[in-house]
Design an enzyme around this catalytic site. Structure first.
Site, PDB file in Angstrom:
ATOM      1  N   GLU A  19     -36.944  57.760 -23.470  1.00 40.06           N
ATOM      2  CA  GLU A  19     -37.045  58.353 -22.127  1.00 40.06           C
ATOM      3  C   GLU A  19     -35.666  58.635 -21.519  1.00 40.06           C
ATOM      4  O   GLU A  19     -35.548  58.764 -20.298  1.00 40.06           O
ATOM      5  CB  GLU A  19     -37.844  57.415 -21.206  1.00 40.06           C
ATOM      6  CG  GLU A  19     -39.220  57.034 -21.712  1.00 40.06           C
ATOM      7  CD  GLU A  19     -40.166  58.235 -21.846  1.00 40.06           C
ATOM      8  OE1 GLU A  19     -40.130  59.127 -20.979  1.00 40.06           O
ATOM      9  OE2 GLU A  19     -40.924  58.287 -22.834  1.00 40.06           O
ATOM     10  N   VAL A  63     -45.996  48.037 -18.969  1.00 39.77           N
ATOM     11  CA  VAL A  63     -45.409  49.365 -18.753  1.00 39.77           C
ATOM     12  C   VAL A  63     -46.560  50.320 -18.483  1.00 39.77           C
ATOM     13  O   VAL A  63     -47.561  50.308 -19.203  1.00 39.77           O
ATOM     14  CB  VAL A  63     -44.643  49.854 -20.002  1.00 39.77           C
ATOM     15  CG1 VAL A  63     -44.146  51.277 -19.806  1.00 39.77           C
ATOM     16  CG2 VAL A  63     -43.475  48.947 -20.288  1.00 39.77           C
ATOM     17  N   PHE A  64     -46.395  51.147 -17.447  1.00 36.42           N
ATOM     18  CA  PHE A  64     -47.404  52.154 -17.133  1.00 36.42           C
ATOM     19  C   PHE A  64     -46.987  53.476 -17.772  1.00 36.42           C
ATOM     20  O   PHE A  64     -45.869  53.957 -17.572  1.00 36.42           O
ATOM     21  CB  PHE A  64     -47.521  52.333 -15.611  1.00 36.42           C
ATOM     22  CG  PHE A  64     -48.512  53.374 -15.194  1.00 36.42           C
ATOM     23  CD1 PHE A  64     -49.870  53.104 -15.231  1.00 36.42           C
ATOM     24  CD2 PHE A  64     -48.089  54.631 -14.771  1.00 36.42           C
ATOM     25  CE1 PHE A  64     -50.809  54.072 -14.859  1.00 36.42           C
ATOM     26  CE2 PHE A  64     -49.020  55.606 -14.384  1.00 36.42           C
ATOM     27  CZ  PHE A  64     -50.373  55.318 -14.428  1.00 36.42           C
ATOM     28  N   GLY A  65     -47.883  54.070 -18.551  1.00 38.09           N
ATOM     29  CA  GLY A  65     -47.635  55.380 -19.162  1.00 38.09           C
ATOM     30  C   GLY A  65     -48.515  56.429 -18.513  1.00 38.09           C
ATOM     31  O   GLY A  65     -49.703  56.188 -18.285  1.00 38.09           O
ATOM     32  N   TYR A  66     -47.930  57.583 -18.203  1.00 30.85           N
ATOM     33  CA  TYR A  66     -48.701  58.652 -17.536  1.00 30.85           C
ATOM     34  C   TYR A  66     -48.509  60.007 -18.217  1.00 30.85           C
ATOM     35  O   TYR A  66     -49.130  60.992 -17.831  1.00 30.85           O
ATOM     36  CB  TYR A  66     -48.294  58.755 -16.048  1.00 30.85           C
ATOM     37  CG  TYR A  66     -46.820  59.052 -15.882  1.00 30.85           C
ATOM     38  CD1 TYR A  66     -45.878  58.028 -15.872  1.00 30.85           C
ATOM     39  CD2 TYR A  66     -46.362  60.364 -15.774  1.00 30.85           C
ATOM     40  CE1 TYR A  66     -44.528  58.302 -15.764  1.00 30.85           C
ATOM     41  CE2 TYR A  66     -45.003  60.645 -15.661  1.00 30.85           C
ATOM     42  CZ  TYR A  66     -44.100  59.612 -15.650  1.00 30.85           C
ATOM     43  OH  TYR A  66     -42.756  59.887 -15.556  1.00 30.85           O
ATOM     44  N   GLY A  67     -47.609  60.071 -19.213  1.00 37.42           N
ATOM     45  CA  GLY A  67     -47.351  61.323 -19.924  1.00 37.42           C
ATOM     46  C   GLY A  67     -47.562  61.080 -21.406  1.00 37.42           C
ATOM     47  O   GLY A  67     -48.607  60.566 -21.826  1.00 37.42           O
ATOM     48  N   SER A  68     -46.522  61.381 -22.191  1.00 34.99           N
ATOM     49  CA  SER A  68     -46.674  61.206 -23.639  1.00 34.99           C
ATOM     50  C   SER A  68     -46.904  59.740 -24.011  1.00 34.99           C
ATOM     51  O   SER A  68     -47.461  59.448 -25.068  1.00 34.99           O
ATOM     52  CB  SER A  68     -45.450  61.751 -24.377  1.00 34.99           C
ATOM     53  OG  SER A  68     -44.307  61.015 -24.054  1.00 34.99           O
TER      54      SER A  68
HETATM   55  C1  SIN Z   1     -44.659  58.563 -19.573  1.00 32.16           C
HETATM   56  O1  SIN Z   1     -45.380  59.051 -20.455  1.00 32.16           O
HETATM   57  O2  SIN Z   1     -45.045  57.550 -18.949  1.00 32.16           O
HETATM   58  C2  SIN Z   1     -43.328  59.138 -19.236  1.00 32.16           C
HETATM   59  C3  SIN Z   1     -43.198  60.599 -19.449  1.00 32.16           C
HETATM   60  C4  SIN Z   1     -43.294  61.038 -20.885  1.00 32.16           C
HETATM   61  O3  SIN Z   1     -42.664  60.421 -21.754  1.00 32.16           O
HETATM   62  O4  SIN Z   1     -43.996  62.010 -21.177  1.00 32.16           O
END
Ligand code: SIN
Length: 181
Positions: A81, A5-10
């Site tokens: 999410e 899984v790629f995460g880019y925010g929290s």
């Molecule tokens: C993420 O972090 O990949 C999705 C957006 C978030 O939950 O902030």
């Protein structure tokens, strides 16, 4: 086997789920934007906050982290999410290899999508919003800090961080003065 899984925010800085590996990763063709409304984490239904989603832009890259998780962790992630995000297949690039995985993206047609706004309006919005997971401002500051730790450049995030810090120092200033007496 596991899934990436790629995460880019929290998901970068608040992984509240078990994972086997966590490693810096990059995806292509997407860019991070504070264009998604948050009714459940950093805002409330009648005053949603602003959090990140990904917007497709040819030639852009987005830096974040890859997590290797077990299948059953998706139940938790789908719940976390749920406010407008859907899973997309994506190719994750690591320092020396790449693999297929998924990323949670909140598309333009989701009910909570806010879209673009002038940067100072977005900053003021983030500065005032609060939800069950805490201040919207902390989401932004944590994200900016996590991106610095990854050595990732993101002018959109760092510009908003600068504006929000300046708003915060202006609202804090009177108290600071008082307590200094
Ligand atoms: C993420 O972090 O990949 C999705 C957006 C978030 O939950 O902030």
């Amino acid at each position: 086997m596991g899934h990436w899984v790629f995460g880019y925010g929290s998901l970068i800085w608040r992984p509240d789920f078990p994972f086997r590996e966590r490693t810096p990763a990059r995806i292509r063709g997407w860019t991070r934007r504070f264009w998604q409304g948050s009714h459940d984490h950093r805002g409330v239904p009648n005053a949603p906050g602003r959090v990140v989603t990904l917007v497709p832009v040819v030639d852009e890259v987005c830096d974040g982290v890859g997590y290797l998780i077990e299948e059953d962790v998706f139940t938790h992630l789908d719940e976390r999410e749920k406010n407008g995000y859907v899973r997309h297949d994506v190719r994750l690039e690591f320092a020396d290899t790449d693999t297929l995985g998924v990323v949670y993206i909140a598309p333009r047609d989701n009910h909570a999508f806010l879209g673009a706004a002038p940067r100072d309006e977005m900053a003021a919005h983030i500065h005032r919003s609060v939800g069950p997971s805490g201040r919207n401002l902390d989401y932004l500051l944590e994200l900016a800090q996590a991106l610095r730790e990854l050595d990732a450049d993101d002018p959109h995030v760092f510009d908003l961080e600068r504006r929000v810090r300046s708003l915060e120092s202006r609202t804090k200033a009177p108290n600071a003065k008082l307590s200094g007496r």
